[in-house]
Design an enzyme around this catalytic site. Sequence first.
Site, PDB file in Angstrom:
ATOM      1  N   THR A 351       0.823  -1.208   0.000  1.00  0.00           N
ATOM      2  CA  THR A 351       0.000   0.000   0.000  1.00  0.00           C
ATOM      3  C   THR A 351       0.863   1.267   0.000  1.00  0.00           C
ATOM      4  OG1 THR A 351      -1.783  -1.123   1.205  1.00  0.00           O
ATOM      5  CG2 THR A 351      -1.791   1.267   1.279  1.00  0.00           C
ATOM      6  N   GLY A 434      -0.768  -3.374   5.191  1.00  0.00           N
ATOM      7  CA  GLY A 434      -1.785  -4.420   5.239  1.00  0.00           C
ATOM      8  C   GLY A 434      -2.568  -4.403   6.536  1.00  0.00           C
TER       9      GLY A 434
END
Length: 531
Positions: A351, A434
Amino acid sequence: MHRDFEAPGRSPVLATEAVAATSHPLATSAAIEILQAGGNAVDAAIAAVAVQCVVEPHMTGIGGDCFAIVTEPDGRMAGFNGSGAAPRALGTRKLADMGIREIGPGSVHAVTVPGAVRAWETLLAAHGTRPLKTLLKRAIGYARDGFPVAPRVAFDWARNVDKLAADPAAAKAYLIDGAAPRTGDIVRLPQLADTLAAIADGGADAFYTGAVARDIVDTLAERGGYMTVEDLAACHTTAVAPVLRDYRGHTIAELPPNGQGLVALVMLGLLERFDLGALDPVGPERLHLEMEAARIAYAVRDRFVADPGHMDVCHTKLISTDYLDQLAARLDPTRRNIDLPVSALMPQTDTVYLTVVDRDGLAISFINSIFKEFGSGIVAPKSGVLLHNRGSSFRVEAGHPNTIEGGKRPMHTILPAFGLKNGTPWLAFGVMGGHYQACGHAHLLTNIIDHGMDVQQAIDCPRLFFDDAFRTLQAETHIPEATVEALRAKGHDVARAKAPIGGAQAILIERRKRTLAAGSDPRKDGHAAGY
């Protein structure tokens, strides 16, 4: 806390006009370029994340999802849920009939509709001032002309060779003679450049309809997937009201489900019962409380959090005082609770999170992801779109709130956040990694509020998280060995983490001093910059 200027590290970036913090230097430069050309924070964020979709392909991409919180100078907030849904033709009964009991990260059924591009356009329509054609210029250039692979990007890329080699289009795009590129190697992504150029000219519809959509659908169909062009065309971004909860005189805003922002608020609701400021920030007492609060909060997540239309309890109930009182009874400040429900989590590094505050005080907290590193590992060859695997968060379990059904959004790990103080903007922040992200929010906030750290110190502070179905705590290198031993004495099994845990960016808004203080995680390649 004063920084030790003889130790490795860096100071927060201080500015008075505008500032941006991202996990990649080229993205930060793109944001600053837009700001100095007169664009606002939302414009700059879209320009930056588009660059990251090219130069950090293992972390994010246009084949993924995003969420955002936009905050006005007076404290008004708007939330945006840019996550996509499962294909309409797919569901728990269909998968069960096929003998599938779990959606693995490499399964074609883990590919849900990518929501990011539609969300970018929606954000710009609501709050932006510049067109996509202007904002995607740098991203298109890096994809077409090439970008140098940054050190942390190369480190992560090398761990994913087998995953990329398993898909011919992924191997062609992201491997060089079967190997991962090294630091400083130039990588070009011409198909992705063409797709970004099409989006720049035609908007989000150029992604969700026409040739790009057909390429995605055909690629998935070859692997047994059920996504259709109608699924892609139906993609929409949902406006949501952030969920607010106070913590020691600060109002913390998270987005509601299907994201896991409630986990951070539950953790804070448990931790506020203890005098954290009196504890060593890297000592066993503080970290034991944090991990036990996290184990409780994530158990709540795994039981209840899902697409809000399918939850069997209102999300506000999960952060109510009465419910937190019940949860607090399960937190023993001296010993690990062995009776909590088990769930398999592990720290991750995926991410990208970024934040920007502009000269007018408009702020954006923004996160974009393809979930696991390089997502599903499936690349649509003509368009160069690397597809995420967010659907692996679904369960194949009839009756569970988060079981997979057509048109349903999965429980999501990515979450932007924002803090207010006395009703006015105080902190734009987010944590990558995550499942770790919600725990990371609580860790960063308590570093600042309870331990008096500046934003950079709060980001730098060592982390730990649980792995192997809650049984093992993964501790970063700089968690002291004495702390590790003391945690073991409290009943925790502790191992050293094999890689840094997540990343973070934050901007603290000092209204009294009229300054902006920004920090960016040294666990990544990026930095903050301002003027």
